[in-house]
Design an enzyme around this catalytic site. Structure first.
Site, PDB file in Angstrom:
ATOM      1  N   GLU A 154     -37.567   2.099 -76.161  1.00  0.00           N
ATOM      2  CA  GLU A 154     -36.389   2.816 -76.669  1.00  0.00           C
ATOM      3  C   GLU A 154     -35.672   3.621 -75.593  1.00  0.00           C
ATOM      4  O   GLU A 154     -34.436   3.712 -75.595  1.00  0.00           O
ATOM      5  CB  GLU A 154     -36.803   3.746 -77.826  1.00  0.00           C
ATOM      6  CG  GLU A 154     -36.993   3.043 -79.155  1.00  0.00           C
ATOM      7  CD  GLU A 154     -38.381   2.459 -79.341  1.00  0.00           C
ATOM      8  OE1 GLU A 154     -38.708   2.073 -80.461  1.00  0.00           O
ATOM      9  OE2 GLU A 154     -39.142   2.390 -78.348  1.00  0.00           O
ATOM     10  N   GLU A 198     -44.253  -0.030 -83.652  1.00  0.00           N
ATOM     11  CA  GLU A 198     -44.481   1.077 -84.585  1.00  0.00           C
ATOM     12  C   GLU A 198     -45.043   0.572 -85.916  1.00  0.00           C
ATOM     13  O   GLU A 198     -45.813   1.271 -86.570  1.00  0.00           O
ATOM     14  CB  GLU A 198     -43.181   1.859 -84.773  1.00  0.00           C
ATOM     15  CG  GLU A 198     -42.817   2.645 -83.508  1.00  0.00           C
ATOM     16  CD  GLU A 198     -41.451   3.287 -83.553  1.00  0.00           C
ATOM     17  OE1 GLU A 198     -41.366   4.508 -83.348  1.00  0.00           O
ATOM     18  OE2 GLU A 198     -40.458   2.559 -83.783  1.00  0.00           O
TER      19      GLU A 198
END
Length: 267
Positions: free
Chosen positions: A141, A121
């Protein structure tokens, strides 16, 4: 070792977790938490935020490069810190002191090894990406019962084809940098161990240009994605009009006439 000695060491301030160096008009930020594969801590997030503030505030800096020490980029959030209730989020800037509010000036990610979860990210928050051919990206995730809430779900589908983004998010699979380069998420591939060197070459190429024009051009590219056609030309004036009357614009024209390299002041 006595308890008193242990307490004294605990009271001592920790060393910096981000190495910040200057190379001409380029600010280099190196995440340096080798014991945790540069996993993001609150301290390192604050140091990144401070470095980005420095980048944007200095007229003599044009481009930022963010990388990781010890042949890895960033393994994401420090889960040990998360278990203690620590979140590496800086108010106003978000995760890693970066993802919610990237710098006004161009930022390049130089990736070796793994850029996973929050590490990926961070990469998606950057404007350009240089990666080793051995580097790997991923948003795992969902394998941990979490979601990529630090921009992964928001940015990945804007960077690569929708169905590929969906597959990567829902499977949590590792994604080789070579494959990322095929869909142009990676600007330049580098031999293992030389991602920073290649990123600095790209940064120097960019930094040779007028700094105000660089920042304004980036802002229009980023912000205009959701502008309506009828208003986009008018809305860009906020960013591009001040450039026309800048000292750097005058210097650029004069340098062209005099057949010399321009000397930028960032004003």
């Amino acid at each position: 070792m006595s308890a008193a000695t242990t307490d004294q060491q605990a009271d001592q301030p920790a060393g910096p977790e981000l190495k910040v160096t200057e190379r001409g008009r380029v600010l280099v930020m190196t995440m340096d938490r080798p014991a945790s594969r540069n996993a993001m801590s609150l301290q390192m997030a604050q140091e990144i935020a401070d470095a980005l503030d420095l980048l944007d505030s200095r007229d003599d800096l044009s481009v930022g490069v963010i990388t990781g020490a010890n042949q890895t980029f960033c393994a994401g959030m420090d889960l040990k810190g998360f278990a203690r209730g620590e979140r590496p989020v800086i108010e106003g800037r978000g995760f890693a002191g970066l993802v919610q509010k990237p710098p006004t000036k161009p930022l390049i990610a130089a990736v070796e090894g793994y850029a996973l979860a929050g590490g990926f990210e961070i990469v998606l928050s950057c404007d350009l990406v240089v990666a080793s051919t051995a580097a790997k990206f991923g948003l795992p995730e969902v394998k941990r019962g979490l979601t990529a809430a630090a921009g992964g779900l928001l940015r990945l589908q804007r960077r690569i084809p929708y169905h590929l983004a969906m597959e990567l998010v829902l499977t949590g699979a590792m994604w080789p940098a070579t494959a990322a380069a095929e869909v142009h998420l990676v600007n330049r591939l580098a031999e293992p161990g030389s991602a920073l060197e290649v990123a600095l070459q790209l940064a120097d190429e960019i930094a040779a240009n007028a700094p105000l024009a660089l920042a304004a051009s980036k802002q229009v590219l980023v912000r205009s994605q959701d502008w309506e056609l009828e208003e986009m030309f008018e809305r860009q004036h906020e960013f591009v009009n001040p450039i026309r009357t800048s000292a750097d614009a005058k210097e650029g024209a004069l340098a062209f006439v005099e057949k010399r390299d321009p000397v930028w002041t960032g004003r």
